[in-house]
Design a protein around this motif. Structure first.
Motif, mmCIF file in Angstrom:
data_model
loop_
_atom_site.group_PDB
_atom_site.id
_atom_site.type_symbol
_atom_site.label_atom_id
_atom_site.label_comp_id
_atom_site.label_asym_id
_atom_site.label_seq_id
_atom_site.Cartn_x
_atom_site.Cartn_y
_atom_site.Cartn_z
ATOM 1 N N ILE A 26 0.839 -1.203 0.000
ATOM 2 C CA ILE A 26 0.000 0.000 0.000
ATOM 3 C C ILE A 26 0.873 1.251 0.000
ATOM 4 O O ILE A 26 0.656 2.187 -0.783
ATOM 5 C CB ILE A 26 -0.947 0.001 1.217
ATOM 6 N N LEU A 27 1.891 1.285 0.868
ATOM 7 C CA LEU A 27 2.756 2.465 0.960
ATOM 8 C C LEU A 27 3.559 2.678 -0.321
ATOM 9 O O LEU A 27 3.831 3.818 -0.708
ATOM 10 C CB LEU A 27 3.706 2.329 2.152
ATOM 11 N N ALA A 28 3.945 1.582 -0.974
ATOM 12 C CA ALA A 28 4.715 1.684 -2.217
ATOM 13 C C ALA A 28 3.814 1.914 -3.423
ATOM 14 O O ALA A 28 4.302 2.021 -4.549
ATOM 15 C CB ALA A 28 5.541 0.417 -2.415
ATOM 16 N N LEU A 29 2.496 1.977 -3.195
ATOM 17 C CA LEU A 29 1.500 2.181 -4.239
ATOM 18 C C LEU A 29 1.406 1.012 -5.205
ATOM 19 O O LEU A 29 0.846 1.138 -6.293
ATOM 20 C CB LEU A 29 1.757 3.494 -4.999
ATOM 21 N N THR A 30 1.979 -0.150 -4.830
ATOM 22 C CA THR A 30 1.787 -1.370 -5.615
ATOM 23 C C THR A 30 0.317 -1.757 -5.571
ATOM 24 O O THR A 30 -0.251 -2.209 -6.569
ATOM 25 C CB THR A 30 2.653 -2.516 -5.052
ATOM 26 N N LEU A 31 -0.286 -1.593 -4.392
ATOM 27 C CA LEU A 31 -1.741 -1.681 -4.254
ATOM 28 C C LEU A 31 -2.259 -0.250 -4.298
ATOM 29 O O LEU A 31 -2.064 0.519 -3.354
ATOM 30 C CB LEU A 31 -2.127 -2.349 -2.932
ATOM 31 N N ARG A 166 2.256 7.754 1.450
ATOM 32 C CA ARG A 166 2.012 7.519 0.025
ATOM 33 C C ARG A 166 2.168 8.813 -0.768
ATOM 34 O O ARG A 166 2.690 8.807 -1.890
ATOM 35 C CB ARG A 166 0.619 6.920 -0.181
ATOM 36 N N MET A 167 1.729 9.940 -0.201
ATOM 37 C CA MET A 167 1.920 11.219 -0.870
ATOM 38 C C MET A 167 3.399 11.564 -0.957
ATOM 39 O O MET A 167 3.858 12.159 -1.938
ATOM 40 C CB MET A 167 1.150 12.315 -0.131
#
Length: 239
Positions: A26-31, A166-167
Motif C-alpha cells: 500500500i505504501l509503495a502504491l503497488t496496491l 504515500r503522498m
C-alpha cells in the motif's frame, strides 16, 4: 521479490506477515488507492484462513491505510486530494511544535539519535527505493518528536506521517523525474543543526519551510499528472 516467493514467505507466519506485506504494498502504491481487498482472495494468496487476513486488515484500518465500506467490503484508502490542504495544515502545526520542543528540550542522546536517523535517510536516498526513503524520513522526524518529550504531540505527529507516506512517494517520484527542488536531505541537516544549537525560532522556521516544500511538490505532481483541474486550495500551511 515475486508474488510467489512473497506468498511462500508469508505462509504459516500469521497475521503479522500478511499485515507487513500489504502495508508495504500500500505504501509503495503497488496496491493503488481504491483497490478492493477481498478476504477470500487474500486468504488464497497467502495460503491462510480468513482470520489472520481479517486481523491484518483491522490493523491496517487502524493506521487509516484501508477503509471498510457500507457493504462491508474493504478497499485501500483513497488519497483524498480534496482534503489535502487540511491535512498539510495539521502536518505543519504538528511538525513545527515537535521541532520547537526538540530544540528546547533535546539531550545529547537525542541529538545522536536524530543524527543517526538522518544518516539512515541519506543511505536510503541512494537506493532510490521510495519505501525505504519514506520510512527513513518518518523515523528521522519521529526521533525529533521523541526529543520534544511530549508523547501526545508525538503520537499525533506519527499518525499524520503515516497518512502522508504515500503522498511522500509521489513527492519523491516528482523530484527524481523533474529534478526540480531537492530531496529534503539539506533541510534535514539544517533542522538538526538548529536543534543542536537550541535555536527554537530557526527550528520552527525550517520545519515550516519543510512542510511547504512537500506541499508545493505534491500540488505540482497532481497538476502534471491529472488532466482535470484539481483544486488543492494552494493555501499556505498554517502561515
Amino acid at each position: 521479490m515475486s508474488e510467489e516467493t512473497e506468498t511462500k514467505r508469508a505462509k504459516g507466519s500469521g497475521w503479522k506477515s500478511v499485515y507487513e506485506t500489504l502495508r508495504n504494498e500500500i505504501l509503495a502504491l503497488t496496491l493503488p488507492p481504491g483497490q478492493l481487498l477481498d478476504e477470500n482472495t487474500l486468504a488464497e494468496r497467502f495460503d491462510m484462513s480468513r482470520s489472520p487476513v481479517r486481523e491484518a486488515l483491522i490493523r491496517l484500518a487502524g493506521e487509516d491505510l484501508v477503509v471498510t465500506l457500507s457493504n462491508r467490503s474493504t478497499i485501500v484508502a483513497p488519497i483524498e486530494v480534496a482534503t489535502f490542504p487540511k491535512y498539510v495544515e495539521a502536518l505543519d502545526i504538528a511538525q513545527r511544535m515537535n521541532t520547537r520542543l526538540a530544540a528546547e528540550l533535546r539531550t545529547e542522546a537525542d541529538l545522536k539519535a536524530i543524527a543517526r536517523r538522518q544518516k539512515e535517510f541519506e543511505a536510503a536516498v541512494k537506493t532510490h527505493n521510495h519505501l525505504q526513503m519514506s520510512e527513513a524520513n518518518k523515523q528521522f522526524h519521529m526521533a525529533i518528536a521523541h526529543a520534544g518529550k511530549n508523547p501526545y504531540l508525538a503520537s499525533f505527529y506519527e499518525r499524520l506521517l503515516n497518512q502522508g507516506q504515500r503522498m511522500l512517494h509521489l513527492h519523491f517520484e516528482y523530484l527524481e523525474r523533474t529534478h526540480e527542488g531537492y530531496l529534503l536531505t539539506d533541510e534535514h541537516n539544517l533542522m538538526l543543526e538548529a536543534i543542536r544549537t537550541k535555536n527554537v525560532d530557526l527550528a520552527d522556521e525550517l520545519s515550516h519551510a519543510h512542510t511547504r516544500q512537500f506541499q508545493q511538490n505534491f500540488i505540482d505532481f497532481m497538476r502534471e499528472n491529472y488532466t482535470t483541474d484539481v483544486s488543492l486550495g494552494r493555501r499556505k500551511a498554517a502561515e
